[in-house]
Design a protein around this motif. Structure first.
Motif, PDB file in Angstrom:
ATOM      1  N   LEU A   2       0.841  -1.200   0.000  1.00 49.32           N
ATOM      2  CA  LEU A   2       0.000   0.000   0.000  1.00 49.32           C
ATOM      3  C   LEU A   2       0.875   1.249   0.000  1.00 49.32           C
ATOM      4  O   LEU A   2       1.919   1.297   0.648  1.00 49.32           O
ATOM      5  N   SER A   3       0.406   2.250  -0.715  1.00 51.02           N
ATOM      6  CA  SER A   3       1.149   3.519  -0.757  1.00 51.02           C
ATOM      7  C   SER A   3       0.811   4.336   0.480  1.00 51.02           C
ATOM      8  O   SER A   3      -0.125   4.028   1.230  1.00 51.02           O
ATOM      9  N   ASP A   4       1.569   5.398   0.686  1.00 47.88           N
ATOM     10  CA  ASP A   4       1.308   6.286   1.827  1.00 47.88           C
ATOM     11  C   ASP A   4      -0.099   6.876   1.751  1.00 47.88           C
ATOM     12  O   ASP A   4      -0.789   6.996   2.764  1.00 47.88           O
ATOM     13  N   SER A   5      -0.526   7.261   0.559  1.00 49.16           N
ATOM     14  CA  SER A   5      -1.863   7.853   0.413  1.00 49.16           C
ATOM     15  C   SER A   5      -2.946   6.831   0.733  1.00 49.16           C
ATOM     16  O   SER A   5      -3.948   7.135   1.409  1.00 49.16           O
ATOM     17  N   GLU A   6      -2.748   5.591   0.273  1.00 45.81           N
ATOM     18  CA  GLU A   6      -3.730   4.546   0.577  1.00 45.81           C
ATOM     19  C   GLU A   6      -3.802   4.279   2.077  1.00 45.81           C
ATOM     20  O   GLU A   6      -4.890   4.108   2.642  1.00 45.81           O
ATOM     21  N   GLU A 180       9.691   0.659   4.160  1.00 45.45           N
ATOM     22  CA  GLU A 180      11.056   1.165   4.169  1.00 45.45           C
ATOM     23  C   GLU A 180      11.488   1.455   2.728  1.00 45.45           C
ATOM     24  O   GLU A 180      11.173   0.705   1.811  1.00 45.45           O
ATOM     25  N   LEU A 181      12.231   2.554   2.596  1.00 47.18           N
ATOM     26  CA  LEU A 181      12.734   2.897   1.268  1.00 47.18           C
ATOM     27  C   LEU A 181      14.088   2.256   0.994  1.00 47.18           C
ATOM     28  O   LEU A 181      14.377   1.848  -0.124  1.00 47.18           O
ATOM     29  N   GLU A 186      22.701  -1.431   8.941  1.00 47.10           N
ATOM     30  CA  GLU A 186      22.238  -1.825  10.267  1.00 47.10           C
ATOM     31  C   GLU A 186      21.166  -2.899  10.161  1.00 47.10           C
ATOM     32  O   GLU A 186      21.117  -3.824  10.983  1.00 47.10           O
ATOM     33  N   MET A 187      20.268  -2.795   9.203  1.00 51.79           N
ATOM     34  CA  MET A 187      19.212  -3.806   9.028  1.00 51.79           C
ATOM     35  C   MET A 187      19.820  -5.171   8.716  1.00 51.79           C
ATOM     36  O   MET A 187      19.371  -6.204   9.231  1.00 51.79           O
ATOM     37  N   ARG A 194      14.164  -8.640   8.045  1.00 49.93           N
ATOM     38  CA  ARG A 194      13.194  -9.720   7.817  1.00 49.93           C
ATOM     39  C   ARG A 194      11.776  -9.319   8.214  1.00 49.93           C
ATOM     40  O   ARG A 194      10.807  -9.804   7.665  1.00 49.93           O
ATOM     41  N   GLY A 195      11.653  -8.444   9.175  1.00 47.94           N
ATOM     42  CA  GLY A 195      10.307  -8.060   9.633  1.00 47.94           C
ATOM     43  C   GLY A 195       9.786  -6.788   8.985  1.00 47.94           C
ATOM     44  O   GLY A 195       8.731  -6.286   9.381  1.00 47.94           O
ATOM     45  N   LYS A 196      10.500  -6.252   8.034  1.00 42.99           N
ATOM     46  CA  LYS A 196      10.096  -4.970   7.433  1.00 42.99           C
ATOM     47  C   LYS A 196       9.528  -5.173   6.032  1.00 42.99           C
ATOM     48  O   LYS A 196       9.799  -6.168   5.380  1.00 42.99           O
ATOM     49  N   GLU A 197       8.738  -4.177   5.649  1.00 45.52           N
ATOM     50  CA  GLU A 197       8.159  -4.199   4.309  1.00 45.52           C
ATOM     51  C   GLU A 197       8.818  -3.093   3.492  1.00 45.52           C
ATOM     52  O   GLU A 197       8.906  -1.951   3.955  1.00 45.52           O
TER      53      GLU A 197
END
Length: 465
Positions: A2-6, A180-181, A186-187, A194-197
């Motif tokens: 989903l986008s920020d606007s959505e 995340e962009l 560090e990630m 692993r837990g980020k989108e």
């Protein structure tokens, strides 16, 4: 994904479940166009359901309505100016300007004033137009009935418009996870990636266009010519744009009554310069008076002009009585002219000068061949000509495909009347080349004004020389 606007829209719908596009736009701060496009995406993903999608009419202020709401109705302003007293028609017209005729027309129609010749008599002292009250209601968001709307529309203060209104319901509680962009060091070290989108990358999208900086193409051309001359053993000399007539004309054996020295053929500058050593001035004076048969004037020689030829720089070099010289100059010159595709009042010239013992006319032609060969003109030919400073003189023609033979320069051996007053007795070859027209030929420029263009898009389109 989903986008920020959505995510913003879903977050708002979670608290309300059902909302219109107007409400979503107001609460999320998103433009209506963005709301519509994102609702369509959310519907395609099964997250929202469109309950209704319709066109609704609304009343909007016209530019005239905006103006009257801000400044007041014209008849109101007229009554305020009269302030209960009889007014003069011309004075009121002068004060109100273009609004006067409108104000008078509506004031008479509403029975607010009486016109007697040049006098306007108010029939009421205080007045506020009902139209103004209706405009205020509309601005405050109050609804108007049909009669009120018609009243405003007759004066073109409002208009009917149509817009889209969508009502939607949230059907699926989508997980609103931040995206995340960038994948960071560090990630990777912590394993938190692993837990980020992550926001997907479109590897087929073109990168942003960042034009590189480059110098002006005409400036590049001039630098190329300078480099060529230096490679042929010449030294560059320069002088100022404002020049004394002594160097611009007198030292070049042009009489002081020559038409080129008239105000319509040269740009005259206020003030006077200081003549060089007395011996040089005396020799120039004697040469003019001996051969041109007139009384030479120091005052005329001191006058200032915007130099009309770079040969003035050659004259300055000669004034130092060099035994040998191999110099050139490239710079702007100034002449009154009608500006068009091939003429400007300021343009560039290149002058060259060779002073050497045993220098011959044949050597001069050979030098010119070397110069034009270096510029890429392999075929040149010479034609006898006349120029006031040189004898013998020659015109240089070069073959440029597809134009054919094109005149490129004038040259010759400097006359003794030019060199001897300076104490130069060795043969001196000189030439002048119009750099702008030469650049037009080589760069494929059809309009000389384009050589000085500051249009950034045009300059970006030019090929690097």
């Amino acid at each position: 994904m989903l986008s920020d606007s959505e995510l913003k829209i879903i977050s708002f719908l979670k608290s309300k479940k059902v909302a219109t596009s107007d409400e979503i736009s107001k609460e999320t701060g998103l433009p209506l166009s963005t709301v519509f496009s994102n609702l369509a995406l959310l519907e395609s993903k099964g997250i929202v359901k469109v309950i209704s999608d319709k066109k609704i009419q609304y009343i909007s202020l016209t530019s005239e309505g905006e103006s009257r709401l801000r400044d007041g109705m014209p008849e109101d302003k007229l009554l305020r100016l009269l302030n209960g007293n009889v007014g003069n028609l011309q004075e009121l017209r002068s004060k109100m300007g273009s609004d006067f005729e409108i104000a008078l027309g509506w004031a008479k129609r509403k029975g607010l004033v009486e016109l007697n010749g040049e006098e306007i008599k108010p029939l009421v002292k205080d007045y506020s137009s009902p139209e103004n009250t209706l405009l205020l209601k509309l601005r405050n968001g109050d609804s108007l009935n049909e009669n009120e709307i018609q009243t405003l529309m007759k004066r073109k203060l409002v208009e009917r418009k149509e817009r889209r209104l969508v009502e939607v319901e949230l059907t699926q509680d989508a997980v609103s996870k931040p995206q995340e962009l960038y994948l960071t060091h560090e990630m990777l070290v912590s394993g938190s990636w692993r837990g980020k989108e992550f926001k997907p990358y479109n590897v087929e999208a073109l990168p942003p266009f960042y034009p590189i900086g480059k110098s002006h193409y005409f400036r590049d051309f001039i630098e190329k010519v300078k480099d060529l001359m230096i490679s042929l053993g010449f030294k560059e000399v320069v002088s100022d744009y404002v020049e004394m007539e002594f160097y611009n004309f007198d030292m070049l054996f042009q009489p002081q009554d020559h038409p080129a020295r008239e105000i319509h053929d040269s740009f005259i500058v206020n003030g006077h310069g200081s003549l060089p050593n007395e011996e040089l001035v005396r020799r120039v004076k004697d040469t003019h008076e001996k051969w041109w048969k007139y009384s030479w004037s120091e005052e005329n020689a001191k006058r200032l002009v915007l130099r009309s030829q770079t040969t003035a720089v050659t004259a300055r070099v000669l004034s130092k009585s060099p035994k040998n010289a191999r110099v050139f100059t490239i710079g702007k010159v100034f002449r009154p002219d009608s500006i068009d595709a091939t003429h400007l009042v300021e343009f560039h010239q290149m002058d060259g000068l060779v002073i050497e013992d045993e220098f011959t006319f044949r050597d001069l032609l050979s030098t010119l061949r070397d110069i034009f060969s270096g510029l890429g003109v392999k075929q040149i030919k010479f034609k006898p000509a006349y120029f006031p400073f040189t004898e013998p003189s020659v015109e240089v023609y070069g073959f440029v495909d597809p134009l054919g033979w094109v005149e490129m320069a004038g040259a010759g051996l400097l006359r003794e009347e030019v060199t001897n007053p300076s104490g130069v007795y060795a043969p001196a070859g000189a030439w002048g080349i119009g750099i702008d027209r030469l650049a037009m030929l080589f760069l494929g420029v059809k309009d000389i004004r384009d050589l000085y263009s500051t249009n950034i898009e045009y300059l970006r389109s030019r090929r690097v020389v």
